[in-house]
Write a protein that holds these residues in place. Sequence first.
Motif, PDB file in Angstrom:
ATOM      1  N   GLY A  58       0.806  -1.214   0.000  1.00 51.62           N
ATOM      2  CA  GLY A  58       0.000   0.000   0.000  1.00 51.62           C
ATOM      3  C   GLY A  58       0.838   1.262   0.000  1.00 51.62           C
ATOM      4  N   VAL A  59       1.918   1.279   0.798  1.00 50.70           N
ATOM      5  CA  VAL A  59       2.790   2.448   0.829  1.00 50.70           C
ATOM      6  C   VAL A  59       3.453   2.649  -0.531  1.00 50.70           C
ATOM      7  CG1 VAL A  59       4.953   3.362   1.784  1.00 50.70           C
ATOM      8  CG2 VAL A  59       3.199   2.466   3.322  1.00 50.70           C
ATOM      9  N   SER A  60       3.894   1.565  -1.157  1.00 53.07           N
ATOM     10  CA  SER A  60       4.527   1.687  -2.472  1.00 53.07           C
ATOM     11  C   SER A  60       3.557   2.253  -3.500  1.00 53.07           C
ATOM     12  CB  SER A  60       5.047   0.321  -2.934  1.00 53.07           C
ATOM     13  OG  SER A  60       6.160  -0.076  -2.172  1.00 53.07           O
ATOM     14  N   ILE A  61       2.326   1.754  -3.506  1.00 51.59           N
ATOM     15  CA  ILE A  61       1.331   2.226  -4.468  1.00 51.59           C
ATOM     16  C   ILE A  61       0.950   3.671  -4.184  1.00 51.59           C
ATOM     17  CG2 ILE A  61      -1.050   1.917  -5.268  1.00 51.59           C
ATOM     18  CD1 ILE A  61      -0.627  -1.109  -4.733  1.00 51.59           C
ATOM     19  N   ALA A  62       0.684   4.011  -2.920  1.00 48.35           N
ATOM     20  CA  ALA A  62       0.225   5.356  -2.570  1.00 48.35           C
ATOM     21  C   ALA A  62       1.304   6.406  -2.809  1.00 48.35           C
ATOM     22  CB  ALA A  62      -0.237   5.394  -1.119  1.00 48.35           C
ATOM     23  N   THR A  63       2.533   6.121  -2.365  1.00 53.23           N
ATOM     24  CA  THR A  63       3.602   7.111  -2.541  1.00 53.23           C
ATOM     25  C   THR A  63       4.067   7.150  -3.990  1.00 53.23           C
ATOM     26  OG1 THR A  63       5.299   5.507  -1.855  1.00 53.23           O
ATOM     27  CG2 THR A  63       4.356   6.932  -0.146  1.00 53.23           C
ATOM     28  N   GLY A  64       4.025   6.010  -4.696  1.00 51.31           N
ATOM     29  CA  GLY A  64       4.338   6.018  -6.120  1.00 51.31           C
ATOM     30  C   GLY A  64       3.342   6.859  -6.891  1.00 51.31           C
ATOM     31  N   TYR A  65       2.070   6.716  -6.545  1.00 53.49           N
ATOM     32  CA  TYR A  65       1.022   7.516  -7.178  1.00 53.49           C
ATOM     33  C   TYR A  65       1.233   9.001  -6.877  1.00 53.49           C
ATOM     34  CZ  TYR A  65      -3.706   9.350  -8.042  1.00 53.49           C
ATOM     35  OH  TYR A  65      -4.779  10.082  -8.482  1.00 53.49           O
ATOM     36  N   ALA A  66       1.541   9.337  -5.630  1.00 51.57           N
ATOM     37  CA  ALA A  66       1.754  10.738  -5.250  1.00 51.57           C
ATOM     38  C   ALA A  66       2.968  11.316  -5.967  1.00 51.57           C
ATOM     39  CB  ALA A  66       1.923  10.850  -3.735  1.00 51.57           C
ATOM     40  N   ALA A  67       4.060  10.542  -6.030  1.00 54.87           N
ATOM     41  CA  ALA A  67       5.269  11.024  -6.703  1.00 54.87           C
ATOM     42  C   ALA A  67       5.011  11.224  -8.193  1.00 54.87           C
ATOM     43  CB  ALA A  67       6.415  10.039  -6.493  1.00 54.87           C
ATOM     44  N   GLY A  68       4.335  10.277  -8.834  1.00 56.57           N
ATOM     45  CA  GLY A  68       4.038  10.408 -10.254  1.00 56.57           C
ATOM     46  C   GLY A  68       3.110  11.564 -10.551  1.00 56.57           C
ATOM     47  N   THR A  69       2.106  11.751  -9.693  1.00 55.01           N
ATOM     48  CA  THR A  69       1.171  12.863  -9.865  1.00 55.01           C
ATOM     49  C   THR A  69       1.875  14.199  -9.731  1.00 55.01           C
ATOM     50  OG1 THR A  69      -0.679  11.533  -9.029  1.00 55.01           O
ATOM     51  CG2 THR A  69      -0.933  13.927  -8.977  1.00 55.01           C
ATOM     52  N   ASN A  70       2.689  14.344  -8.677  1.00 54.11           N
ATOM     53  CA  ASN A  70       3.395  15.605  -8.449  1.00 54.11           C
ATOM     54  C   ASN A  70       4.404  15.895  -9.564  1.00 54.11           C
ATOM     55  OD1 ASN A  70       2.260  16.596  -5.968  1.00 54.11           O
ATOM     56  ND2 ASN A  70       3.287  14.933  -4.908  1.00 54.11           N
ATOM     57  N   ALA A  71       5.080  14.866 -10.038  1.00 57.29           N
ATOM     58  CA  ALA A  71       6.033  15.053 -11.136  1.00 57.29           C
ATOM     59  C   ALA A  71       5.324  15.542 -12.388  1.00 57.29           C
ATOM     60  CB  ALA A  71       6.783  13.764 -11.414  1.00 57.29           C
ATOM     61  N   ALA A  72       4.179  14.935 -12.708  1.00 57.84           N
ATOM     62  CA  ALA A  72       3.427  15.342 -13.905  1.00 57.84           C
ATOM     63  C   ALA A  72       2.879  16.749 -13.770  1.00 57.84           C
ATOM     64  CB  ALA A  72       2.293  14.352 -14.158  1.00 57.84           C
ATOM     65  N   GLU A  73       2.433  17.111 -12.560  1.00 56.26           N
ATOM     66  CA  GLU A  73       1.897  18.452 -12.341  1.00 56.26           C
ATOM     67  C   GLU A  73       2.942  19.538 -12.549  1.00 56.26           C
ATOM     68  OE1 GLU A  73       0.233  18.355  -8.451  1.00 56.26           O
ATOM     69  OE2 GLU A  73      -1.691  17.471  -9.119  1.00 56.26           O
ATOM     70  N   GLU A  74       4.206  19.238 -12.213  1.00 59.61           N
ATOM     71  CA  GLU A  74       5.271  20.227 -12.367  1.00 59.61           C
ATOM     72  C   GLU A  74       5.556  20.531 -13.845  1.00 59.61           C
ATOM     73  OE1 GLU A  74       6.939  22.037 -10.146  1.00 59.61           O
ATOM     74  OE2 GLU A  74       5.663  21.238  -8.557  1.00 59.61           O
ATOM     75  N   LEU A  75       5.120  19.668 -14.737  1.00 56.82           N
ATOM     76  CA  LEU A  75       5.360  19.854 -16.159  1.00 56.82           C
ATOM     77  C   LEU A  75       4.351  20.819 -16.788  1.00 56.82           C
ATOM     78  CD1 LEU A  75       5.991  16.142 -17.175  1.00 56.82           C
ATOM     79  CD2 LEU A  75       7.728  17.868 -16.681  1.00 56.82           C
ATOM     80  N   ARG A  76       3.247  21.065 -16.102  1.00 52.78           N
ATOM     81  CA  ARG A  76       2.159  21.860 -16.698  1.00 52.78           C
ATOM     82  C   ARG A  76       2.461  23.344 -16.623  1.00 52.78           C
ATOM     83  NH1 ARG A  76      -2.298  18.360 -13.406  1.00 52.78           N
ATOM     84  NH2 ARG A  76      -2.118  16.448 -14.611  1.00 52.78           N
TER      85      ARG A  76
END
Length: 423
Positions: A405-423
């Motif tokens: 669960g930690v891997s999925i949740a933090t992976g999702y958060a890291a991927g989301t934040n990384a993508a948001e920085e590109l906008r």
Amino acid sequence: MAIESEVLVVGGGLAGLTSALTAAREGADVRLLSYKQSTLRQASGLVDLLGYTPDGDGPLTDPYSAIADLPESHPYSTVGVETVREAMALFDDVTDYEGGHTDTNALLPTHGGTVKPTARYPQSAAAGLASDDRDVLLVGIESMTDFDAPHVAAHLEAAGVPFDVRGETIQFPGDLRADAKVTRYAKLLDTDSEVAVRGRKRPAREALAQRVNPLIEDEERVGFPAILGDDHPGAIRQALSEQMGVDVFEVPMGPPSLPGLRLEDRLFAALDAAGANIETGNPVVAYEGDRHVERVFVEKNGAKIPYSAEQFVLATGGLVGKGIESDREGVSEPVFDCHVPHPENRYDWFDTEVFGDHRFAGFGVETDGRMRPLAADGDAEFENVRAAGSVLGGYDFAAEKSGGGVSIATGYAAGTNAAEELR
């Protein structure tokens, strides 16, 4: 000239795959670099969200309700319960796992004879839930010493499961070597190849069912170690179920794990479908940049190849996966040299009292709310690096049953934040 991407994920485990998939689905140009084989093939294939509190209370019925009471340093506290829910919804969307219909943990038997709380489980294990009161026959294979069916059955009885359970051991039909690998059994059942039984050739699935049928008494469920195919596990269970007149399930096993391999295949397929680039087999050995990382270097055949990106995700694993390294001098993170909090006295973490409460398991990178690694002074070390999964500190996944669960949740958060920085 550097190989360019918008988001570069370092690490191919559950956290790395989730972060890469998340960013790719947000429209980012993603590249995933994985040095070694994914740790998923070493895992049971179950996805634990939170089975016990850090104080050992549990098993927990509703893991989401317990997240609010976790310490501030816990990764779940960093990302928040709604992000955990969103991350698990993504996981449910790309897998065929059970458990997404409820917030409640399921209880599954393990190959050691314990009952484990878990949030998501493969369809192959669904008929084996410990909350089901139908009697169970466990079938072990003579050459598979990791699954002693009578021993497992006795431990489950002692654990107070609400059904009668017996264990029997058989010789797998056919002329398999005593040291045959799990994948060899799976291949035979996948292809339904003919095997020799008392001088006659029979399809492997039929031969296995005929060997187990005389052992079934009043049981309505039969559990096997997780060997029932890699490519066609559903078809194999259905065939066995029809020929034996019972529900068939798998008991998750240790490495090498077929359920883990199946999950790995499903996630890599989803990542490929999302348009991400995937490279495996070469380590990231250095980086260039100060607070803003410009590129990393991958060692290939003695040369250092540059890979540049706007955003980076560190998902290389913890102490077991060597994403965090330790020696008598202390604890370190080898890719970006991120700060890893640990006792000032280099011998403190070997102390019996410290080891006894599993404090060493909490070593790892700390992050801010956007998953950026923190320096010793509490500021973000890098503007464009995120960290996710077992490389993070502040929690004990083994004691809490929270690793997946930690891997999925933090992976999702890291991927989301990384993508948001590109906008």
